[in-house]
Motif scaffolding. Structure first.
Motif, PDB file in Angstrom:
ATOM      1  N   ALA A 125       0.845  -1.195   0.000  1.00  0.00           N
ATOM      2  CA  ALA A 125       0.000   0.000   0.000  1.00  0.00           C
ATOM      3  C   ALA A 125       0.877   1.240   0.000  1.00  0.00           C
ATOM      4  O   ALA A 125       2.063   1.172   0.299  1.00  0.00           O
ATOM      5  N   ASP A 126       0.271   2.365  -0.362  1.00  0.00           N
ATOM      6  CA  ASP A 126       0.914   3.664  -0.187  1.00  0.00           C
ATOM      7  C   ASP A 126      -0.159   4.692   0.132  1.00  0.00           C
ATOM      8  O   ASP A 126      -1.347   4.462  -0.084  1.00  0.00           O
ATOM      9  N   GLU A 127       0.284   5.835   0.673  1.00  0.00           N
ATOM     10  CA  GLU A 127      -0.637   6.869   1.117  1.00  0.00           C
ATOM     11  C   GLU A 127      -0.015   8.240   0.840  1.00  0.00           C
ATOM     12  O   GLU A 127       1.170   8.448   1.084  1.00  0.00           O
ATOM     13  N   LEU A 128      -0.831   9.160   0.333  1.00  0.00           N
ATOM     14  CA  LEU A 128      -0.380  10.515   0.027  1.00  0.00           C
ATOM     15  C   LEU A 128      -1.409  11.508   0.551  1.00  0.00           C
ATOM     16  O   LEU A 128      -2.612  11.342   0.297  1.00  0.00           O
ATOM     17  N   THR A 129      -0.957  12.509   1.289  1.00  0.00           N
ATOM     18  CA  THR A 129      -1.805  13.631   1.680  1.00  0.00           C
ATOM     19  C   THR A 129      -1.069  14.917   1.335  1.00  0.00           C
ATOM     20  O   THR A 129       0.149  15.002   1.486  1.00  0.00           O
ATOM     21  N   TYR A 130      -1.817  15.909   0.864  1.00  0.00           N
ATOM     22  CA  TYR A 130      -1.226  17.212   0.590  1.00  0.00           C
ATOM     23  C   TYR A 130      -2.327  18.261   0.700  1.00  0.00           C
ATOM     24  O   TYR A 130      -3.497  17.982   0.428  1.00  0.00           O
ATOM     25  N   GLY A 131      -1.929  19.463   1.149  1.00  0.00           N
ATOM     26  CA  GLY A 131      -2.929  20.497   1.320  1.00  0.00           C
ATOM     27  C   GLY A 131      -2.352  21.798   1.829  1.00  0.00           C
ATOM     28  O   GLY A 131      -1.155  22.061   1.702  1.00  0.00           O
ATOM     29  N   VAL A 132      -3.241  22.602   2.433  1.00  0.00           N
ATOM     30  CA  VAL A 132      -2.890  23.941   2.906  1.00  0.00           C
ATOM     31  C   VAL A 132      -3.273  24.073   4.377  1.00  0.00           C
ATOM     32  O   VAL A 132      -4.068  23.292   4.897  1.00  0.00           O
ATOM     33  N   PHE A 133      -2.686  25.084   5.033  1.00  0.00           N
ATOM     34  CA  PHE A 133      -3.029  25.360   6.425  1.00  0.00           C
ATOM     35  C   PHE A 133      -2.949  26.852   6.687  1.00  0.00           C
ATOM     36  O   PHE A 133      -2.293  27.605   5.967  1.00  0.00           O
ATOM     37  N   ILE A 134      -3.656  27.267   7.731  1.00  0.00           N
ATOM     38  CA  ILE A 134      -3.609  28.640   8.221  1.00  0.00           C
ATOM     39  C   ILE A 134      -3.510  28.558   9.742  1.00  0.00           C
ATOM     40  O   ILE A 134      -4.087  27.650  10.350  1.00  0.00           O
ATOM     41  N   GLU A 135      -2.761  29.493  10.347  1.00  0.00           N
ATOM     42  CA  GLU A 135      -2.508  29.420  11.778  1.00  0.00           C
ATOM     43  C   GLU A 135      -2.951  30.676  12.502  1.00  0.00           C
ATOM     44  O   GLU A 135      -2.924  31.769  11.947  1.00  0.00           O
ATOM     45  N   TYR A 136      -3.331  30.455  13.753  1.00  0.00           N
ATOM     46  CA  TYR A 136      -3.648  31.521  14.694  1.00  0.00           C
ATOM     47  C   TYR A 136      -2.875  31.222  15.954  1.00  0.00           C
ATOM     48  O   TYR A 136      -3.353  30.507  16.834  1.00  0.00           O
ATOM     49  N   GLY A 137      -1.642  31.689  16.051  1.00  0.00           N
ATOM     50  CA  GLY A 137      -0.787  31.398  17.200  1.00  0.00           C
ATOM     51  C   GLY A 137      -0.429  29.916  17.247  1.00  0.00           C
ATOM     52  O   GLY A 137       0.167  29.378  16.328  1.00  0.00           O
ATOM     53  N   ALA A 138      -0.844  29.248  18.319  1.00  0.00           N
ATOM     54  CA  ALA A 138      -0.534  27.823  18.492  1.00  0.00           C
ATOM     55  C   ALA A 138      -1.578  26.908  17.858  1.00  0.00           C
ATOM     56  O   ALA A 138      -1.450  25.694  17.910  1.00  0.00           O
ATOM     57  N   LEU A 139      -2.617  27.482  17.226  1.00  0.00           N
ATOM     58  CA  LEU A 139      -3.698  26.699  16.611  1.00  0.00           C
ATOM     59  C   LEU A 139      -3.566  26.708  15.097  1.00  0.00           C
ATOM     60  O   LEU A 139      -3.409  27.771  14.495  1.00  0.00           O
ATOM     61  N   ARG A 140      -3.614  25.533  14.494  1.00  0.00           N
ATOM     62  CA  ARG A 140      -3.561  25.405  13.039  1.00  0.00           C
ATOM     63  C   ARG A 140      -4.849  24.757  12.544  1.00  0.00           C
ATOM     64  O   ARG A 140      -5.298  23.761  13.090  1.00  0.00           O
ATOM     65  N   ILE A 141      -5.417  25.319  11.489  1.00  0.00           N
ATOM     66  CA  ILE A 141      -6.551  24.711  10.781  1.00  0.00           C
ATOM     67  C   ILE A 141      -6.021  24.275   9.429  1.00  0.00           C
ATOM     68  O   ILE A 141      -5.371  25.057   8.730  1.00  0.00           O
ATOM     69  N   PHE A 142      -6.299  23.011   9.054  1.00  0.00           N
ATOM     70  CA  PHE A 142      -5.742  22.506   7.800  1.00  0.00           C
ATOM     71  C   PHE A 142      -6.783  21.747   6.994  1.00  0.00           C
ATOM     72  O   PHE A 142      -7.778  21.253   7.520  1.00  0.00           O
ATOM     73  N   GLY A 143      -6.528  21.679   5.708  1.00  0.00           N
ATOM     74  CA  GLY A 143      -7.336  20.891   4.776  1.00  0.00           C
ATOM     75  C   GLY A 143      -6.411  20.176   3.812  1.00  0.00           C
ATOM     76  O   GLY A 143      -5.499  20.785   3.257  1.00  0.00           O
ATOM     77  N   ASP A 144      -6.620  18.873   3.649  1.00  0.00           N
ATOM     78  CA  ASP A 144      -5.746  18.042   2.813  1.00  0.00           C
ATOM     79  C   ASP A 144      -6.557  17.192   1.842  1.00  0.00           C
ATOM     80  O   ASP A 144      -7.685  16.800   2.141  1.00  0.00           O
ATOM     81  N   VAL A 145      -5.936  16.881   0.731  1.00  0.00           N
ATOM     82  CA  VAL A 145      -6.425  15.840  -0.165  1.00  0.00           C
ATOM     83  C   VAL A 145      -5.794  14.540   0.320  1.00  0.00           C
ATOM     84  O   VAL A 145      -4.611  14.508   0.681  1.00  0.00           O
ATOM     85  N   TYR A 146      -6.579  13.471   0.340  1.00  0.00           N
ATOM     86  CA  TYR A 146      -6.126  12.188   0.879  1.00  0.00           C
ATOM     87  C   TYR A 146      -6.273  11.095  -0.175  1.00  0.00           C
ATOM     88  O   TYR A 146      -7.309  10.999  -0.833  1.00  0.00           O
ATOM     89  N   GLN A 147      -5.225  10.277  -0.358  1.00  0.00           N
ATOM     90  CA  GLN A 147      -5.255   9.139  -1.290  1.00  0.00           C
ATOM     91  C   GLN A 147      -4.525   7.965  -0.658  1.00  0.00           C
ATOM     92  O   GLN A 147      -3.404   8.115  -0.177  1.00  0.00           O
ATOM     93  N   GLU A 148      -5.171   6.801  -0.663  1.00  0.00           N
ATOM     94  CA  GLU A 148      -4.525   5.571  -0.204  1.00  0.00           C
ATOM     95  C   GLU A 148      -4.845   4.465  -1.207  1.00  0.00           C
ATOM     96  O   GLU A 148      -5.999   4.296  -1.605  1.00  0.00           O
ATOM     97  N   ARG A 149      -3.813   3.736  -1.612  1.00  0.00           N
ATOM     98  CA  ARG A 149      -3.990   2.604  -2.529  1.00  0.00           C
ATOM     99  C   ARG A 149      -3.458   1.349  -1.869  1.00  0.00           C
ATOM    100  O   ARG A 149      -2.370   1.356  -1.296  1.00  0.00           O
ATOM    101  N   GLN A 150      -4.236   0.272  -1.943  1.00  0.00           N
ATOM    102  CA  GLN A 150      -3.829  -1.015  -1.387  1.00  0.00           C
ATOM    103  C   GLN A 150      -4.017  -2.086  -2.448  1.00  0.00           C
ATOM    104  O   GLN A 150      -5.073  -2.187  -3.053  1.00  0.00           O
ATOM    105  N   ASN A 151      -2.977  -2.872  -2.666  1.00  0.00           N
ATOM    106  CA  ASN A 151      -3.017  -3.954  -3.634  1.00  0.00           C
ATOM    107  C   ASN A 151      -2.767  -5.259  -2.888  1.00  0.00           C
ATOM    108  O   ASN A 151      -1.765  -5.381  -2.195  1.00  0.00           O
ATOM    109  N   SER A 152      -3.678  -6.220  -3.053  1.00  0.00           N
ATOM    110  CA  SER A 152      -3.560  -7.507  -2.366  1.00  0.00           C
ATOM    111  C   SER A 152      -3.701  -8.643  -3.362  1.00  0.00           C
ATOM    112  O   SER A 152      -4.433  -8.535  -4.344  1.00  0.00           O
ATOM    113  N   LYS A 153      -3.001  -9.748  -3.077  1.00  0.00           N
ATOM    114  CA  LYS A 153      -3.077 -10.927  -3.930  1.00  0.00           C
ATOM    115  C   LYS A 153      -3.178 -12.159  -3.040  1.00  0.00           C
ATOM    116  O   LYS A 153      -2.280 -12.442  -2.251  1.00  0.00           O
TER     117      LYS A 153
END
Length: 190
Positions: free
Chosen positions: A141-169
């Protein structure tokens, strides 16, 4: 002089809601459904070395993920600054009914870049190593996340695109599971 230097210890708490579509392809069937899960993690760093623990309880797909990571920041001074961090970890995915348990070690990398003082981009990639297990068979399997964030002091709000692929046999029958969606949440730094 050491009294006036910043603390070498950093801690991060995070919670996120992940909504995604899951597509399961096998030799005879193809299904697609929408799911959501809450993901939480905690990280602790001492200078450039850290550890992280992540947990998600996926009620809709009926499994739990527990992940531990060793973190090595090779570029950047803090986790709340531009940095490149390499990781090595173990994800344990366990079915709620006990029908399977996947223990997958993985290398990973995180890149975070501040574009302005309180705004930036981030990306994280994991490549889960191949393991053999009786329910899924030989699984990678593999996993990829990427996105943006904005901060207010010690607090961060974020949004990401998420992808996970799993191959089984299993028994010469191949199945592919693809999860794609979005993750939004908050992080607190202290």
């Amino acid at each position: 002089l050491t009294i006036n230097t910043p603390s070498p210890y950093e801690f991060v708490l995070s919670a996120a809601l992940q909504n995604y579509d899951i597509e399961i392809l096998s030799a005879s069937t193809s299904t697609s459904t929408s799911q959501s899960v809450i993901v939480g993690d905690i990280s602790a760093y001492s200078r450039f070395i850290g550890i992280s623990l992540e947990h998600s309880n996926n009620h809709s797909e009926k499994f739990n993920d527990l992940t531990g990571l060793f973190n090595l920041r090779i570029f950047g001074n803090t986790v709340q600054g531009s940095h490149l961090t390499l990781h090595y970890g173990l994800r344990t995915r366990t079915a709620n009914d006990g029908s399977y348990r996947l223990n997958q070690p993985f290398p990973a990398a995180t890149l975070q870049i501040y574009m302005m003082k309180y705004f930036g981009i981030q990306g994280h990639y994991r490549a889960y190593t191949s393991v053999a297990e009786s329910f899924y068979g030989e699984t990678t399997a593999d996993e990829l996340t990427y996105g943006v964030f904005i901060e207010y002091g010690a607090l961060r709000i974020f949004g990401d695109v998420y992808q996970e692929r799993q191959n089984s046999k299993l028994n010469n029958i191949e199945s592919n599971i693809k999860r794609e969606g979005a993750r939004a949440g908050i992080k607190v730094y202290f």
